[in-house]
Design a protein around this motif. Structure first.
Motif, PDB file in Angstrom:
ATOM      1  N   TRP A 251       9.373  -8.050  -1.515  1.00  0.00           N
ATOM      2  CA  TRP A 251       8.508  -6.856  -1.529  1.00  0.00           C
ATOM      3  C   TRP A 251       8.853  -5.932  -0.368  1.00  0.00           C
ATOM      4  O   TRP A 251       8.911  -4.708  -0.534  1.00  0.00           O
ATOM      5  CB  TRP A 251       7.053  -7.309  -1.449  1.00  0.00           C
ATOM      6  N   ALA A 252       9.109  -6.509   0.800  1.00  0.00           N
ATOM      7  CA  ALA A 252       9.405  -5.704   1.987  1.00  0.00           C
ATOM      8  C   ALA A 252      10.727  -4.961   1.867  1.00  0.00           C
ATOM      9  O   ALA A 252      10.936  -3.935   2.521  1.00  0.00           O
ATOM     10  CB  ALA A 252       9.427  -6.592   3.230  1.00  0.00           C
ATOM     11  N   GLN A 253      11.623  -5.464   1.027  1.00  0.00           N
ATOM     12  CA  GLN A 253      12.939  -4.851   0.879  1.00  0.00           C
ATOM     13  C   GLN A 253      12.991  -3.812  -0.228  1.00  0.00           C
ATOM     14  O   GLN A 253      14.064  -3.299  -0.548  1.00  0.00           O
ATOM     15  CB  GLN A 253      13.986  -5.941   0.605  1.00  0.00           C
ATOM     16  N   PRO A 259       8.264   3.787   7.107  1.00  0.00           N
ATOM     17  CA  PRO A 259       7.015   4.519   7.324  1.00  0.00           C
ATOM     18  C   PRO A 259       6.542   5.173   6.035  1.00  0.00           C
ATOM     19  O   PRO A 259       7.313   5.868   5.367  1.00  0.00           O
ATOM     20  CB  PRO A 259       7.405   5.566   8.376  1.00  0.00           C
ATOM     21  N   PRO A 260       5.310   4.929   5.624  1.00  0.00           N
ATOM     22  CA  PRO A 260       4.811   5.499   4.371  1.00  0.00           C
ATOM     23  C   PRO A 260       4.654   7.003   4.471  1.00  0.00           C
ATOM     24  O   PRO A 260       4.159   7.521   5.466  1.00  0.00           O
ATOM     25  CB  PRO A 260       3.446   4.819   4.196  1.00  0.00           C
ATOM     26  N   PRO A 261       5.093   7.743   3.482  1.00  0.00           N
ATOM     27  CA  PRO A 261       4.972   9.202   3.511  1.00  0.00           C
ATOM     28  C   PRO A 261       3.530   9.634   3.295  1.00  0.00           C
ATOM     29  O   PRO A 261       2.820   9.065   2.485  1.00  0.00           O
ATOM     30  CB  PRO A 261       5.855   9.642   2.341  1.00  0.00           C
ATOM     31  N   ARG A 273       6.274  -1.765   5.173  1.00  0.00           N
ATOM     32  CA  ARG A 273       6.455  -3.074   4.546  1.00  0.00           C
ATOM     33  C   ARG A 273       7.044  -4.104   5.509  1.00  0.00           C
ATOM     34  O   ARG A 273       6.660  -5.279   5.488  1.00  0.00           O
ATOM     35  CB  ARG A 273       7.345  -2.926   3.308  1.00  0.00           C
ATOM     36  N   THR A 274       7.971  -3.661   6.337  1.00  0.00           N
ATOM     37  CA  THR A 274       8.578  -4.588   7.289  1.00  0.00           C
ATOM     38  C   THR A 274       7.544  -5.110   8.275  1.00  0.00           C
ATOM     39  O   THR A 274       7.547  -6.292   8.644  1.00  0.00           O
ATOM     40  CB  THR A 274       9.723  -3.892   8.047  1.00  0.00           C
ATOM     41  N   LEU A 280       3.029 -11.385   8.566  1.00  0.00           N
ATOM     42  CA  LEU A 280       2.784 -12.572   7.744  1.00  0.00           C
ATOM     43  C   LEU A 280       3.662 -13.731   8.208  1.00  0.00           C
ATOM     44  O   LEU A 280       3.202 -14.878   8.289  1.00  0.00           O
ATOM     45  CB  LEU A 280       3.057 -12.273   6.274  1.00  0.00           C
ATOM     46  N   THR A 281       4.911 -13.444   8.525  1.00  0.00           N
ATOM     47  CA  THR A 281       5.818 -14.488   8.996  1.00  0.00           C
ATOM     48  C   THR A 281       5.277 -15.152  10.254  1.00  0.00           C
ATOM     49  O   THR A 281       5.347 -16.377  10.416  1.00  0.00           O
ATOM     50  CB  THR A 281       7.211 -13.894   9.275  1.00  0.00           C
ATOM     51  N   GLN A 282       4.720 -14.343  11.148  1.00  0.00           N
ATOM     52  CA  GLN A 282       4.132 -14.891  12.369  1.00  0.00           C
ATOM     53  C   GLN A 282       2.968 -15.823  12.045  1.00  0.00           C
ATOM     54  O   GLN A 282       2.841 -16.914  12.619  1.00  0.00           O
ATOM     55  CB  GLN A 282       3.657 -13.756  13.275  1.00  0.00           C
TER      56      GLN A 282
END
Length: 306
Positions: A251-253, A259-261, A273-274, A280-282
């Protein structure tokens, strides 16, 4: 003519206490233009005083049946007036039918759950049953299917907001974080592998998208998802934690990562997304460490790797 045939079959079945005519109609009309007529007739009989008792028992038997046409009819009736007037009975029948892997039955199940949820007074009961199914080995498959159907539904007035995250609904009912975690645990632990329709991943992505449209939900959503995969199960062919991580990474890729417009449905403070993936990974890593320490504490010893 179809209406007359169906009505006669219902009347005969109720009077003789024999389902055979209706069973034959269900099997022969499945997939045909006459199918909605059969469902309407059975639904009408299920709320009529003279026939309700017998039809209710018949629907329970059909939901338990191995015959797809009977299960499909039972599920579709549960999405009609029968489900609205007899919500608890409808949920019991959906529980039995939810294990069916037939695509038509699964789609009908989703429609039934959505329809029951659309009735504000039924939401608390519906969700309570679903969570109970998710937490019980005997009914976890049914819970998994129905919870995922709810998790995939969006609010009528906000297409980016999952209904289970709505806080100002007509019913005043708000699912607890604990119950949402139980539901997601059943979804993410229940699969023996990635499904062909990727329905689990689609539901996760919907909730991730919601964190960008509604940044205030970010911590809650990520906590729910990460907590749901903390405890690994021996029955899973793949690690639920790794599965969730892979879904979120994919999803992140997506092409619109970054940055969302402004002006495209996401607020100026929306996380990219990153950032969501990193957070979440943390949480997943923290959960893994906490699980390790808990197991060490429970065993009372520390083993040094060779």
């Amino acid at each position: 003519m179809a209406l007359r045939i169906g009505s006669f079959a219902v009347q005969w079945a109720v009077r003789q206490r024999r389902q055979e005519p209706l069973r034959r109609l269900a099997e022969s009309w499945k997939g045909q233009a006459l199918w909605p007529t059969l469902v309407d007739i059975v639904d009408s009989a299920s709320v009529h005083a003279a026939s309700a008792s017998y039809i209710h028992e018949m629907l329970l038997q059909w939901a338990r049946s191995s015959v797809t046409a009977q299960r499909l009819a039972a599920v579709e009736v549960c999405s009609r007036e029968f489900g609205r007037q007899y919500t608890v009975k409808a949920l019991r029948r959906l529980r039995h039918a939810a294990a069916d892997q037939d695509p038509d039955v699964r789609r009908a199940l989703q429609r039934a759950v959505h329809e029951l949820w659309s009735e504000p007074t039924a939401r608390s009961t519906l969700f309570s049953y679903v969570v109970t199914w998710c937490g019980d080995d005997a009914t976890r498959q049914a819970g998994r299917e129905t919870f995922r159907a709810l998790a995939s539904a969006t609010d009528d007035t906000a297409s980016a907001l999952p209904v289970l995250l709505t806080r100002d609904g007509d019913s005043g009912f708000t699912p607890s974080t604990t119950d949402l975690t139980t539901g997601w645990r059943a979804v993410l632990h229940g699969a023996l592998g990635l499904e062909s329709d990727d329905a689990d991943a689609a539901a996760v992505r919907l909730w991730l998208d919601a964190t960008r449209h509604y940044p205030g939900l970010l911590d809650e959503v990520l906590t729910i998802l990460s907590t749901a995969v903390q405890d690994e199960t021996a029955t899973s062919r793949e690690s639920p934690r790794d599965r969730l991580r892979a879904i979120v990474r994919t999803w992140a890729q997506d092409p619109d990562a970054g940055p969302p417009p402004n002006g495209f449905g996401t607020p100026s403070d929306a996380p990219d997304r990153t950032e969501v993936y990193t957070k979440l990974t943390q949480l997943l890593d923290d959960g893994l460490v906490a699980s390790f320490h808990r197991k060490v504490s429970e065993s009372g010893e520390v083993r040094i790797p060779a």
